[in-house]
Design a protein around this motif. Structure first.
Motif, PDB file in Angstrom:
ATOM      1  N   LEU A  10       1.102  -0.987   0.075  1.00  0.00           N
ATOM      2  CA  LEU A  10       0.127  -0.218  -0.102  1.00  0.00           C
ATOM      3  C   LEU A  10       0.680   1.634  -0.229  1.00  0.00           C
ATOM      4  O   LEU A  10       0.560   2.462  -0.345  1.00  0.00           O
ATOM      5  N   ALA A  11       2.230   1.190   0.798  1.00  0.00           N
ATOM      6  CA  ALA A  11       2.675   1.829   0.952  1.00  0.00           C
ATOM      7  C   ALA A  11       3.592   2.525  -0.525  1.00  0.00           C
ATOM      8  O   ALA A  11       3.186   3.877  -1.042  1.00  0.00           O
ATOM      9  N   TYR A  12       3.770   1.613  -1.557  1.00  0.00           N
ATOM     10  CA  TYR A  12       4.289   1.623  -3.081  1.00  0.00           C
ATOM     11  C   TYR A  12       3.490   2.356  -3.601  1.00  0.00           C
ATOM     12  O   TYR A  12       3.293   2.932  -4.031  1.00  0.00           O
ATOM     13  N   ILE A  13       2.349   1.774  -3.892  1.00  0.00           N
ATOM     14  CA  ILE A  13       1.220   2.273  -4.532  1.00  0.00           C
ATOM     15  C   ILE A  13       0.510   3.238  -3.323  1.00  0.00           C
ATOM     16  O   ILE A  13      -0.103   4.738  -4.398  1.00  0.00           O
ATOM     17  N   GLY A  14       0.383   4.435  -2.446  1.00  0.00           N
ATOM     18  CA  GLY A  14       0.398   5.073  -2.253  1.00  0.00           C
ATOM     19  C   GLY A  14       1.197   6.124  -3.036  1.00  0.00           C
ATOM     20  O   GLY A  14       1.099   7.456  -3.689  1.00  0.00           O
ATOM     21  N   ARG A  15       2.672   6.134  -3.070  1.00  0.00           N
ATOM     22  CA  ARG A  15       3.656   6.703  -3.672  1.00  0.00           C
ATOM     23  C   ARG A  15       3.305   7.404  -5.120  1.00  0.00           C
ATOM     24  O   ARG A  15       4.318   8.081  -6.006  1.00  0.00           O
ATOM     25  N   ASP A  17       0.142   6.507  -6.467  1.00  0.00           N
ATOM     26  CA  ASP A  17      -0.994   7.200  -7.361  1.00  0.00           C
ATOM     27  C   ASP A  17      -1.350   7.832  -5.234  1.00  0.00           C
ATOM     28  O   ASP A  17      -1.701   7.266  -4.679  1.00  0.00           O
ATOM     29  N   GLN A  18      -1.297   8.913  -5.626  1.00  0.00           N
ATOM     30  CA  GLN A  18      -2.093   9.453  -4.261  1.00  0.00           C
ATOM     31  C   GLN A  18      -3.474   9.130  -3.363  1.00  0.00           C
ATOM     32  O   GLN A  18      -4.079   8.977  -2.161  1.00  0.00           O
ATOM     33  N   ARG A  19      -4.442   9.433  -4.696  1.00  0.00           N
ATOM     34  CA  ARG A  19      -6.052   8.805  -4.188  1.00  0.00           C
ATOM     35  C   ARG A  19      -6.108   8.166  -3.469  1.00  0.00           C
ATOM     36  O   ARG A  19      -6.810   7.910  -2.766  1.00  0.00           O
ATOM     37  N   THR A  20      -4.549   7.297  -3.384  1.00  0.00           N
ATOM     38  CA  THR A  20      -4.892   5.252  -2.239  1.00  0.00           C
ATOM     39  C   THR A  20      -4.733   5.901  -1.499  1.00  0.00           C
ATOM     40  O   THR A  20      -4.998   5.364   0.206  1.00  0.00           O
ATOM     41  N   THR A  62      -1.127   2.099 -16.427  1.00  0.00           N
ATOM     42  CA  THR A  62      -2.091   2.095 -17.409  1.00  0.00           C
ATOM     43  C   THR A  62      -4.094   2.054 -17.359  1.00  0.00           C
ATOM     44  O   THR A  62      -5.242   2.194 -18.397  1.00  0.00           O
ATOM     45  N   SER A  63      -4.726   2.384 -16.521  1.00  0.00           N
ATOM     46  CA  SER A  63      -5.448   2.827 -16.436  1.00  0.00           C
ATOM     47  C   SER A  63      -6.236   3.888 -15.220  1.00  0.00           C
ATOM     48  O   SER A  63      -5.550   4.350 -14.027  1.00  0.00           O
ATOM     49  N   PRO A  64      -7.078   4.537 -15.392  1.00  0.00           N
ATOM     50  CA  PRO A  64      -7.312   6.176 -15.255  1.00  0.00           C
ATOM     51  C   PRO A  64      -7.928   5.794 -13.996  1.00  0.00           C
ATOM     52  O   PRO A  64      -8.410   6.751 -12.938  1.00  0.00           O
ATOM     53  N   TYR A  65      -8.455   4.720 -13.194  1.00  0.00           N
ATOM     54  CA  TYR A  65      -9.425   3.439 -11.974  1.00  0.00           C
ATOM     55  C   TYR A  65      -8.514   3.713 -11.127  1.00  0.00           C
ATOM     56  O   TYR A  65      -7.375   2.796 -10.821  1.00  0.00           O
ATOM     57  N   GLN A  66      -8.583   4.075 -10.084  1.00  0.00           N
ATOM     58  CA  GLN A  66      -7.681   4.293  -8.388  1.00  0.00           C
ATOM     59  C   GLN A  66      -7.656   2.605  -8.584  1.00  0.00           C
ATOM     60  O   GLN A  66      -8.547   1.462  -8.519  1.00  0.00           O
ATOM     61  N   ILE A  67      -6.661   1.895  -7.977  1.00  0.00           N
ATOM     62  CA  ILE A  67      -6.309   0.569  -7.648  1.00  0.00           C
ATOM     63  C   ILE A  67      -7.590  -0.242  -6.703  1.00  0.00           C
ATOM     64  O   ILE A  67      -7.524   0.563  -5.544  1.00  0.00           O
ATOM     65  N   LEU A  68      -7.654  -1.362  -6.921  1.00  0.00           N
ATOM     66  CA  LEU A  68      -8.139  -1.809  -6.008  1.00  0.00           C
ATOM     67  C   LEU A  68      -8.021  -3.376  -5.846  1.00  0.00           C
ATOM     68  O   LEU A  68      -7.026  -3.997  -6.563  1.00  0.00           O
ATOM     69  N   PRO A  69      -8.325  -4.396  -4.775  1.00  0.00           N
ATOM     70  CA  PRO A  69      -7.396  -5.827  -4.621  1.00  0.00           C
ATOM     71  C   PRO A  69      -7.878  -6.460  -5.762  1.00  0.00           C
ATOM     72  O   PRO A  69      -6.581  -6.788  -6.052  1.00  0.00           O
ATOM     73  N   ALA A  70      -8.721  -6.705  -6.498  1.00  0.00           N
ATOM     74  CA  ALA A  70      -8.737  -7.068  -7.868  1.00  0.00           C
ATOM     75  C   ALA A  70      -7.937  -7.018  -8.868  1.00  0.00           C
ATOM     76  O   ALA A  70      -7.788  -7.605  -9.098  1.00  0.00           O
TER      77      ALA A  70
END
Ligand code: ZN
Length: 235
Positions: A10-15, A17-20, A62-70
């Motif tokens: 999650l920390a990596y993803i936060g770097r 994409d700030q939305r997460t 590649t996606s404009p949508y915020q990342i989900l666990p899926a």
């Protein structure tokens, strides 16, 4: 992934994409619990090509949508499926008569392949050479020496005398009479010699297989081998 690995992911993803990023401690805890519940069985990295961070990065790229666990679980499932589709069960190294151990080893290997701990064994690897063969299996094969175990072979001998005679000849280093065509009964190479049973009125009734080759056939095999031995070994 355990909770610590999920937190790192999650920390990596936060770097990227700030939305997460969750700033409220309660929300951050909920997010961690949710991701852990959904991705607890997905490894963060395997020795053979899977990395959850790469899957997450690919989604954000590649996606404009915020990342989900899926978006991490789906690539993991297709990674698993792809590996299992390429896997061909290798021969287990345990005793084939031990059904439970045999199935257990097959299952363990499939599980290791699916979770990325082992590389898939492909059918090609079975047919091309035996260099990757499991050492335990190799020693078992050396022991048996044939797909028919020695005890079964001995038990079968009375019912296939021609074959048994051929095996005896081979183990004694004698020439294999069945390797040549029989000049007497015209049996093809590999086939046993035949004996014709003649009816009293002269017609042939039927042919039966002889347990031993016609003497002329053995002579021919001996002559042929002597000829081969005389040829200089140029190859
Ligand atoms: Zn013959």
């Amino acid at each position: 992934m355990d909770r610590r690995e999920i937190a790192a992911l999650l920390a990596y993803i936060g770097r990227l994409d700030q939305r997460t990023i969750r700033t409220d401690p309660g929300e951050a805890r909920d997010q961690l619990a949710q991701w852990h519940a959904l991705l607890g069985d997905v490894p963060i990295v395997t020795p053979h090509g899977w990395d959850a961070r790469v899957a997450a990065r690919q989604h954000i790229r590649t996606s404009p949508y915020q990342i989900l666990p899926a978006d991490v679980a789906r690539p993991w499932e297709s990674y698993r499926r792809d590996r299992l589709a390429r896997h061909t069960d290798p021969t287990p190294s345990v005793d084939p008569d031990d059904q439970a151990a045999w199935s257990a080893e097959l299952l363990d290997t499939r599980h290791a392949v699916a979770t990325g701990a082992a590389q898939p064994a492909q059918a090609r690897a079975i047919t091309s050479g035996r260099q990757d063969i499991d050492p335990k299996l190799a020693s078992r094969l050396r022991e048996v020496g044939s797909c028919i175990p020695p005890a079964a072979r001995a038990a079968l001998a009375p019912w296939r005398p021609a074959r048994a005679a051929r095996e005896v000849a081979l183990t004694q280093g004698l020439p294999d009479a069945l390797s040549v065509r029989c000049p007497w009964c015209l049996a093809q190479p590999g086939e046993s010699c035949r004996r014709r049973q003649v009816h009293p009125d002269g017609g042939a009734r039927r042919t039966t297989q002889r347990a031993t080759a016609h003497p002329g056939r053995l002579d021919l095999a001996i002559a042929q081998r002597a000829e081969q031995d005389q040829q200089p070994a140029t190859a």
